[in-house]
Design an enzyme around this catalytic site. Structure first.
Site, short mmCIF file in Angstrom:
data_model
loop_
_atom_site.label_atom_id
_atom_site.label_comp_id
_atom_site.label_asym_id
_atom_site.label_seq_id
_atom_site.Cartn_x
_atom_site.Cartn_y
_atom_site.Cartn_z
N HIS A 1 -3.56 -5.40 0.58
CA HIS A 1 -2.90 -5.72 1.70
C HIS A 1 -2.91 -7.32 1.78
CE1 HIS A 1 -2.47 -2.10 3.99
NE2 HIS A 1 -3.59 -1.45 3.28
N GLU B 1 -1.38 -9.58 3.34
CA GLU B 1 -1.29 -9.95 4.79
C GLU B 1 -2.59 -10.36 5.37
OE1 GLU B 1 -0.87 -6.88 3.82
OE2 GLU B 1 -1.54 -5.44 5.45
N CYS C 1 0.79 -1.27 0.19
CA CYS C 1 0.09 0.08 0.22
C CYS C 1 0.81 1.05 -0.07
CB CYS C 1 -0.89 -0.03 1.22
SG CYS C 1 -2.62 0.76 0.93
N1 GLN Z 1 -1.99 6.79 3.06
C1 GLN Z 1 -2.20 5.85 1.83
C2 GLN Z 1 -3.48 5.86 1.11
O1 GLN Z 1 -4.44 6.35 1.79
C3 GLN Z 1 -1.83 4.47 2.07
C4 GLN Z 1 -2.84 3.63 2.75
C5 GLN Z 1 -2.12 2.50 3.16
O2 GLN Z 1 -1.18 2.06 3.33
N2 GLN Z 1 -3.26 1.53 3.69
O3 GLN Z 1 -3.61 5.69 -0.23
#
Ligand code: GLN
Length: 547
Positions: free
Chosen positions: A519, A521, A380
């Site tokens: 994600h 994970e 992310c």
């Molecule tokens: N802050 C970034 C976004 O909102 C990444 C979010 C995250 O890593 N879950 O896109």
């Protein structure tokens, strides 16, 4: 109709109720039953999405896009049953629903009260999907006696009372403190905790007693007598080296048997525990170890990255190696050389995160991994920063950055290689957002499909070109820069099916450098390690042999 196990806790918090619930779920499955686990949280936040990971640990995201308590992660890791929106509810959510109904006039001008309006709402929530499973396991957050918890305890009392006899049981977790001075385990706090429960009309059927010391039969009998529980339903719970030992350990001390006895299910089907025996075997019989750095911001509280830590453990199990995780605070090298902090690790993982703090350090970590051929997994924000690093240092966009950081700072400083996504497609719908939306529940959340490029490293790792992974973010890599970046060697190897949103990037010619917008994970299990984590750890093993 499902049978219900209500799980409560007493004496102190953090006793491992979530783990005990998850392990019980796994044991019931091992005996051939279907289960669903559910968490009822007494706090007043509507969901944990806006709670600080420092305070509450990681926010776990479900396929259907709910931001939930991290206990749902345990439930999924132990049972493999994908959690749903309806498996996590807080007082805040319940009250919001009740108050919305009141505003709409649904209560026809009646006086709205905790009993019956709030308790009815809780009961309705508890029985969602009642006809789908054999057992519904409902964990009540907090500790008996908490003021916020009372409506939940009252609701489960009513719920059990309204069901046919034998349809619901109560399992209560307590602590037996050990007094070194007198060399004794003390049962009094447990007695008081059960007394507290009984005063609100709940009699536990099974008592799980956490203890650092073996519980002598004499003490077990005493607890049974004073707490009005059968001696064989007083279950000792000792500390374990790994949480994944919990199903076998709880089985050995008779937890699943006690639960089935309480429901009078006889003869109980014999359990098949081979999955858990294999998990424990892979955990303990390892051949070597690897050192992986997680370069993040919430490094002070490991629970903030709970699922990542677990997924790395699963990756280790897939390769039969032990994964040693080091938490590296990115802020420390925001303004200095990252190398001294990162040298010696066999792989680097930059996890998700929010806000600008520490991002310059993480960008340096991505650069270090790219230049030194160290395996890198960016999740992310960790992917977005890897793209920013590529844009700055390879594609000549010196002021590349994310709109997120400009929004936060209230000034324009960066070329937005990562921009605020305001419209996207979810199934048959188009979702729209504006810059000043509320913070809660307004992200791109839950499961989305991605299409992987034939012949790419990720397609090989997944063994597929169509995947589905969970998301939780507002910002997105801008495809405007795709050609420029691809010319430098950063391949966009995964895209949303409509080709608009980058899902995965990987460096050509690098041993293992992958950034994912989702994600992975969240979907890894000890008995089914996520392919990206399994392969990332494999790459770390290869890199450990080169050092
Ligand atoms: N802050 C970034 C976004 O909102 C990444 C979010 C995250 O890593 N879950 O896109």
């Amino acid at each position: 109709m499902a049978r219900y196990v209500f799980i409560t806790g007493g004496v102190v918090s953090s006793l491992g109720k979530g783990l005990a619930s998850a392990a019980l779920g796994a044991l019931l499955q091992a005996r051939g039953f279907s289960v669903r686990l559910r968490k009822l949280d007494p706090y007043l936040n509507v969901d944990p999405g806006t709670m600080s990971p420092f305070e509450h640990g990681e926010v776990f995201v479900t396929d259907d896009g709910a931001e939930t308590d991290l206990d749902l992660g345990h439930y999924e890791r132990f049972t493999g049953v994908p959690a749903r929106k309806t498996d996590s509810v807080s007082s805040g959510r319940i009250y919001t629903t009740v108050l919305e109904k009141e505003r709409r006039g649904d209560y026809l001008g009646k006086t709205i009260q905790v009993i019956p309006h709030v308790t009815n709402e809780i009961k309705d929530w508890i029985e969602i999907g009642d006809d789908e499973v054999d057992f519904m396991l409902c964990e009540i957050g907090g500790t008996v006696g908490d003021i916020e918890g009372l409506p939940f305890f009252e609701a489960i009392r009513q719920f059990a009372q309204e069901r046919p006899r034998g349809q619901c049981i109560f399992m209560h977790l307590t602590l037996l403190p050990y007094l070194a001075a007198s060399g004794e385990l003390k049962t009094k706090p447990t007695q008081h905790s059960v007394k507290e429960l009984r005063s609100i009309g709940l009699q536990p059927d099974v008592l799980v007693c956490r203890s650092e010391q073996p519980i002598p039969d004499k003490e077990r009998a005493k607890i049974a007598l004073f707490c009005n529980v059968r001696p064989e339903a007083v279950i000792p719970a000792y500390d374990l080296k790994s949480i994944y030992e919990a199903p076998l350990a709880y089985h050995r001390v008779g937890l699943d048997q006690a639960v089935l006895d309480a429901f009078q299910i006889a003869p109980a089907p014999r359990p098949d525990l081979s999955v858990w025996e294999d998990v424990v075997d892979r955990l303990h019989n390892v051949d070597g170890e690897v050192n992986i750095a997680i370069v993040g911001k919430y490094t002070a509280l490991e629970d903030a990255y709970k699922s990542i830590k677990e997924a790395l453990t699963h990756g280790g199990m897939a390769n039969r190696v032990k994964v040693n995780v080091s938490w590296v605070d990115a802020e420390v090298f925001d303004r200095e050389d990252a190398a001294p902090h990162l040298e010696g690790f066999h792989a680097i993982l930059v996890p998700g995160g929010f806000g600008e703090r520490g991002t310059e350090g993480k960008i340096k970590a991505a650069q270090f991994a790219r230049e030194r051929n160290v395996p890198y997994l960016g999740i992310c924000l960790g992917m977005q920063l890897a793209v920013i690093e590529a844009a700055r240092n390879k594609a000549g966009i010196k002021d590349a950055g994310s709109e997120e950081f400009d929004h936060e700072a209230g000034q324009k400083r960066f070329t937005p290689v990562v921009y605020h996504l305001k419209e996207w497609v979810q199934g048959n719908y188009t979702v729209t957002r504006s810059a000043d939306d509320d913070k809660g529940g307004t992200m791109r959340l839950g499961a989305y499909d991605a299409t992987l490029k034939e012949g790419s490293k990720v397609a090989e790792i997944y063994g597929a070109t169509a995947i589905e992974e969970r998301h939780r973010h507002r910002y997105e890599v801008d495809t405007k820069y795709r050609d420029k970046l691809e010319k430098c060697g950063l391949t966009f190897s995964g895209m949303s099916p409509d080709g608009r949103l980058p899902e995965i990037v990987e460096w050509k010619g690098h041993p293992w450098f992958i950034g994912v917008q989702f994600h992975p994970e969240l979907k890894s299990k000890p008995f089914a390690p996520h392919p990206l984590f399994a392969d990332f750890v494999r790459a770390a093993v290869v890199s450990s042999r080169l050092v």
